[in-house]
Design a protein around this motif. Structure first.
Motif, PDB file in Angstrom:
ATOM      1  N   ILE A  58       0.842  -1.204   0.000  1.00 35.35           N
ATOM      2  CA  ILE A  58       0.000   0.000   0.000  1.00 35.35           C
ATOM      3  C   ILE A  58       0.875   1.252   0.000  1.00 35.35           C
ATOM      4  N   LYS A  59       1.879   1.268   0.837  1.00 34.52           N
ATOM      5  CA  LYS A  59       2.781   2.435   0.878  1.00 34.52           C
ATOM      6  C   LYS A  59       3.496   2.620  -0.467  1.00 34.52           C
ATOM      7  N   ALA A  60       3.882   1.505  -1.076  1.00 33.43           N
ATOM      8  CA  ALA A  60       4.538   1.579  -2.387  1.00 33.43           C
ATOM      9  C   ALA A  60       3.568   2.145  -3.428  1.00 33.43           C
ATOM     10  N   ALA A  61       2.291   1.743  -3.334  1.00 29.36           N
ATOM     11  CA  ALA A  61       1.273   2.233  -4.278  1.00 29.36           C
ATOM     12  C   ALA A  61       1.053   3.733  -4.098  1.00 29.36           C
ATOM     13  N   LEU A  62       0.962   4.184  -2.853  1.00 27.85           N
ATOM     14  CA  LEU A  62       0.758   5.613  -2.575  1.00 27.85           C
ATOM     15  C   LEU A  62       1.910   6.441  -3.131  1.00 27.85           C
ATOM     16  N   ALA A  63       3.132   5.954  -2.923  1.00 26.75           N
ATOM     17  CA  ALA A  63       4.307   6.677  -3.425  1.00 26.75           C
ATOM     18  C   ALA A  63       4.334   6.671  -4.947  1.00 26.75           C
ATOM     19  N   ALA A  64       4.029   5.523  -5.546  1.00 26.53           N
ATOM     20  CA  ALA A  64       4.069   5.395  -7.007  1.00 26.53           C
ATOM     21  C   ALA A  64       3.063   6.319  -7.684  1.00 26.53           C
ATOM     22  N   ALA A  65       1.890   6.495  -7.042  1.00 26.44           N
ATOM     23  CA  ALA A  65       0.830   7.323  -7.637  1.00 26.44           C
ATOM     24  C   ALA A  65       0.906   8.783  -7.186  1.00 26.44           C
ATOM     25  N   GLY A  66       1.786   9.091  -6.243  1.00 22.85           N
ATOM     26  CA  GLY A  66       1.893  10.462  -5.752  1.00 22.85           C
ATOM     27  C   GLY A  66       0.705  10.890  -4.916  1.00 22.85           C
ATOM     28  N   VAL A  67       0.146   9.969  -4.129  1.00 25.50           N
ATOM     29  CA  VAL A  67      -1.045  10.246  -3.311  1.00 25.50           C
ATOM     30  C   VAL A  67      -0.648  10.910  -1.997  1.00 25.50           C
ATOM     31  N   LYS A  68      -1.299  12.034  -1.698  1.00 29.11           N
ATOM     32  CA  LYS A  68      -1.033  12.743  -0.443  1.00 29.11           C
ATOM     33  C   LYS A  68      -2.156  12.547   0.573  1.00 29.11           C
ATOM     34  N   LYS A  69      -3.372  12.260   0.086  1.00 30.42           N
ATOM     35  CA  LYS A  69      -4.534  12.094   0.968  1.00 30.42           C
ATOM     36  C   LYS A  69      -5.260  10.796   0.614  1.00 30.42           C
ATOM     37  N   VAL A  70      -5.706  10.096   1.658  1.00 27.45           N
ATOM     38  CA  VAL A  70      -6.474   8.860   1.483  1.00 27.45           C
ATOM     39  C   VAL A  70      -7.819   9.025   2.158  1.00 27.45           C
ATOM     40  N   LEU A  71      -8.897   8.802   1.403  1.00 25.23           N
ATOM     41  CA  LEU A  71     -10.257   8.917   1.922  1.00 25.23           C
ATOM     42  C   LEU A  71     -10.731   7.564   2.418  1.00 25.23           C
ATOM     43  N   THR A  72     -11.245   7.527   3.648  1.00 22.01           N
ATOM     44  CA  THR A  72     -11.779   6.283   4.184  1.00 22.01           C
ATOM     45  C   THR A  72     -12.873   6.620   5.190  1.00 22.01           C
ATOM     46  N   ALA A  73     -13.414   5.584   5.851  1.00 17.28           N
ATOM     47  CA  ALA A  73     -14.525   5.791   6.797  1.00 17.28           C
ATOM     48  C   ALA A  73     -14.292   4.965   8.058  1.00 17.28           C
ATOM     49  N   ARG A  74     -14.603   5.546   9.210  1.00 18.68           N
ATOM     50  CA  ARG A  74     -14.360   4.869  10.496  1.00 18.68           C
ATOM     51  C   ARG A  74     -15.151   3.566  10.614  1.00 18.68           C
ATOM     52  N   ARG A  75     -16.386   3.581  10.170  1.00 18.69           N
ATOM     53  CA  ARG A  75     -17.228   2.380  10.286  1.00 18.69           C
ATOM     54  C   ARG A  75     -16.561   1.196   9.591  1.00 18.69           C
ATOM     55  N   PHE A  76     -16.054   1.445   8.404  1.00 22.29           N
ATOM     56  CA  PHE A  76     -15.393   0.374   7.652  1.00 22.29           C
ATOM     57  C   PHE A  76     -14.115  -0.076   8.358  1.00 22.29           C
ATOM     58  N   ILE A  77     -13.298   0.866   8.771  1.00 27.02           N
ATOM     59  CA  ILE A  77     -12.017   0.529   9.409  1.00 27.02           C
ATOM     60  C   ILE A  77     -12.250  -0.278  10.682  1.00 27.02           C
ATOM     61  N   GLN A  78     -13.264   0.103  11.448  1.00 30.95           N
ATOM     62  CA  GLN A  78     -13.571  -0.620  12.697  1.00 30.95           C
ATOM     63  C   GLN A  78     -14.102  -2.026  12.404  1.00 30.95           C
ATOM     64  N   GLN A  79     -15.039  -2.122  11.435  1.00 26.66           N
ATOM     65  CA  GLN A  79     -15.627  -3.437  11.125  1.00 26.66           C
ATOM     66  C   GLN A  79     -14.582  -4.389  10.536  1.00 26.66           C
ATOM     67  N   ALA A  80     -13.685  -3.839   9.717  1.00 28.66           N
ATOM     68  CA  ALA A  80     -12.664  -4.671   9.078  1.00 28.66           C
ATOM     69  C   ALA A  80     -11.414  -4.841   9.942  1.00 28.66           C
ATOM     70  N   LYS A  81     -11.416  -4.170  11.111  1.00 24.53           N
ATOM     71  CA  LYS A  81     -10.283  -4.241  12.044  1.00 24.53           C
ATOM     72  C   LYS A  81      -8.956  -3.826  11.355  1.00 24.53           C
ATOM     73  N   LEU A  82      -9.002  -2.681  10.738  1.00 17.19           N
ATOM     74  CA  LEU A  82      -7.836  -2.184   9.996  1.00 17.19           C
ATOM     75  C   LEU A  82      -7.159  -1.001  10.687  1.00 17.19           C
ATOM     76  N   GLU A  83      -7.405  -0.821  11.976  1.00 16.11           N
ATOM     77  CA  GLU A  83      -6.842   0.321  12.704  1.00 16.11           C
ATOM     78  C   GLU A  83      -5.307   0.356  12.620  1.00 16.11           C
ATOM     79  N   GLU A  84      -4.689  -0.816  12.739  1.00 16.47           N
ATOM     80  CA  GLU A  84      -3.229  -0.880  12.692  1.00 16.47           C
ATOM     81  C   GLU A  84      -2.712  -0.486  11.308  1.00 16.47           C
TER      82      GLU A  84
END
Length: 517
Positions: free
Chosen positions: A101-127
């Motif tokens: 993921i970090k490699a993808a962000l760097a490759a595409a020049g992404v500075k901001k990532v849009l996401t949602a708390r409900r999804f992150i909590q349900q998918a247990k992606l906090e880390e």
């Protein structure tokens, strides 16, 4: 060779194509997810303008903005919201792991990532989010939506009535999305698909198969996968069909229960997931389906058998695609379904087969057409694209194509092993294993061998798999002895990627670690 189009596919922008679909099909319900609060075309357009303006206030024109969301109405609104205001969506594979993921962000020049708390909590992606925050700013869409006030809603009302006056005019040949290849055989590559690539692929599929506006498309595939984005979102929306989004293809029981409830007409998925759905479904659960489309990996004989015996009359259509082709290249037709093939090449595409030394049948497939990308992201510079030579994309696949344009996938160039001077298709060896043990999942890789150059290793979840059974089957059916793996690794689960594809990188590592042990 060129496959003719019935009508010329011109260059269309993503947002303008959505506006045109509303004009063609009327303001009908067009988008729904498991929350069961459907949106009409106008509802989607308004929501996209309102959310998109909020995001535009914190980003620059033409900026690439990451989207880390599951298949849902939210991801569709966000995708179109970026396009309404001239930003470029970069779809982030949240199953790829921190490093990729970090490699993808760097490759595409992404500075901001849009996401949602409900999804992150349900998918247990906090880390994972904490790790990503070291590379890009996380923007919580929950917080953005909380700032929407009366003025924003009035803006949305006006924009919904006159969308062409409010949307930022962009070049259809400009970037429509940045996606990353699956990484089945190595590190994911950044693919830049233009707006017209995506729209053209939808038009090609619609010319190939007559899709009725009253149908409902059920999409359980993630939108970071091009099959899920184009097939599960853009195609239905642009053809007047309701697009039902489900957040995870892993929930077989819930998906099977939902299909009749939402009166789904078409189901898109990979062989891995379709096999699971067929196993838990009752004989009537798929009655609303017109047909099922399988892509992204080879459909096993066992999956075909499950559908043929459990759901009489329901056609399982195998297709073939590549992220670089937006992605659909070929697909079987409900009235021209040839099992064993992946269907006919779509209209408007050119193809050629180049000879591969040591492989007698078929050739290496190259593609060119209105749906084929301009090129890959340059590893050195996010703003640069490495263009294709004369517009031809090398698929890396060895295929045979008959006089009617039906494609048979023989394997990938990387998926051949040289054993005792002979080229052996690893895909064909997997087919041999599936013939012996059809109810199990198998993957075959090769490792170096001092005596014969390379040695085949079968990784399988069949607990009693043995070399003797495969050797006997090969002898009885005239298969060469070279195609029988001499090493078998029995595992609880054969590794798969988040898209459902077999994870050959992980399997190769397993085989090499076992050899070293």
């Amino acid at each position: 060779m060129r496959v003719p189009l019935e009508a010329t596919i011109g260059e269309e922008g993503i947002f303008d194509a959505l506006i045109a679909a509303r004009e063609t099909f009327g303001d009908k319900e067009i988008l729904e997810d498991q929350d069961r609060k459907p949106l009409t075309y106008t509802g989607l357009i308004r929501a996209a303008f309102v959310l998109g303006r909020k995001i535009a206030a914190m980003t620059a024109l033409e900026e690439r903005v990451g989207i880390l969301l599951p298949s849902s109405m939210g991801v569709v609104v966000t995708f179109y919201g970026l396009h309404a205001h001239g930003r470029v969506p970069v779809m982030i594979n949240f199953t790829a792991g921190e490093r990729n993921i970090k490699a993808a962000l760097a490759a595409a020049g992404v500075k901001k990532v849009l996401t949602a708390r409900r999804f992150i909590q349900q998918a247990k992606l906090e880390e994972l989010i904490a790790d990503i925050e070291t590379a890009a700013e996380i923007v919580w869409l929950d917080d953005v939506r909380a700032t929407i006030g009366l003025q924003d809603k009035l803006y949305g009302l006006a924009a919904g009535m006159m969308p062409r006056r409010f949307r930022v005019k962009t070049d259809p040949s400009g970037p429509g999305v940045v996606l990353f290849t699956s990484g089945s055989f190595g590190a994911p590559k950044g693919v830049v698909l233009s707006q017209s690539n995506l729209v053209a692929n939808c038009r090609q599929v619609a010319q190939h198969i007559n899709l009725k506006p009253e149908w409902v498309m059920f999409n359980p595939l993630p939108t970071f996968h091009c099959f899920g984005l184009t097939g599960g979102v853009l195609l239905p929306l642009l053809q007047g069909m309701k697009a039902f989004q489900y957040p995870s293809p892993l929930h077989a029981k819930q998906i099977v229960e939902l299909i009749p409830q939402v009166k789904a007409s078409i189901l898109f998925a990979t062989d891995t997931f379709l096999n699971q759905y067929a196993r838990v479904a009752g004989p009537d659960d798929f009655d609303s389906l017109q047909f099922v489309v399988a892509g992204a990996e080879r459909v096993r004989d066992e999956t075909h058998h499950l559908f043929n015996t459990r759901f009489h009359g329901l056609k399982l259509l195998e297709g073939y695609g590549a992220t670089e082709a937006a992605p659909v290249v070929a697909v079987n037709h409900p009235d021209r379904n040839r099992p064993g093939s992946v269907g006919q090449i779509l209209p408007g595409m050119e193809w050629r087969l180049d000879e591969v030394p040591g492989i007698a049948e078929g050739g290496r497939l190259y593609l060119r057409g209105p749906n084929v990308m301009e090129g890959y992201l340059s590893p050195e510079d996010p703003r640069k694209i490495e263009p294709l030579e004369n517009g031809w994309h090398d698929t890396g696949d060895i295929v045979a194509i008959d006089d009617e344009g039906y494609i048979e996938i023989l394997g990938r160039v990387k998926r051949f092993a040289k054993i005792g001077g002979e080229m052996v298709s690893l895909t064909a060896v997997e087919g041999l294993a599936s013939a012996v043990w059809p109810d199990a999942r198998h993957a075959v890789v090769s490792i170096p061998d001092s005596r014969k150059g390379e040695k085949l290793v079968l990784v399988t979840d069949r607990k009693d798999a043995d070399v003797a059974s495969m050797t006997e089957w090969a002898r009885e059916h005239g298969a060469p002895e070279l195609a029988v793996p001499k090493k078998i690794l029995r595992v609880d689960d054969v590794p798969v990627l988040g898209t459902g594809k077999t994870d050959y990188v992980a399997i190769q590592q397993m085989a090499e670690l076992d050899k070293a042990a």
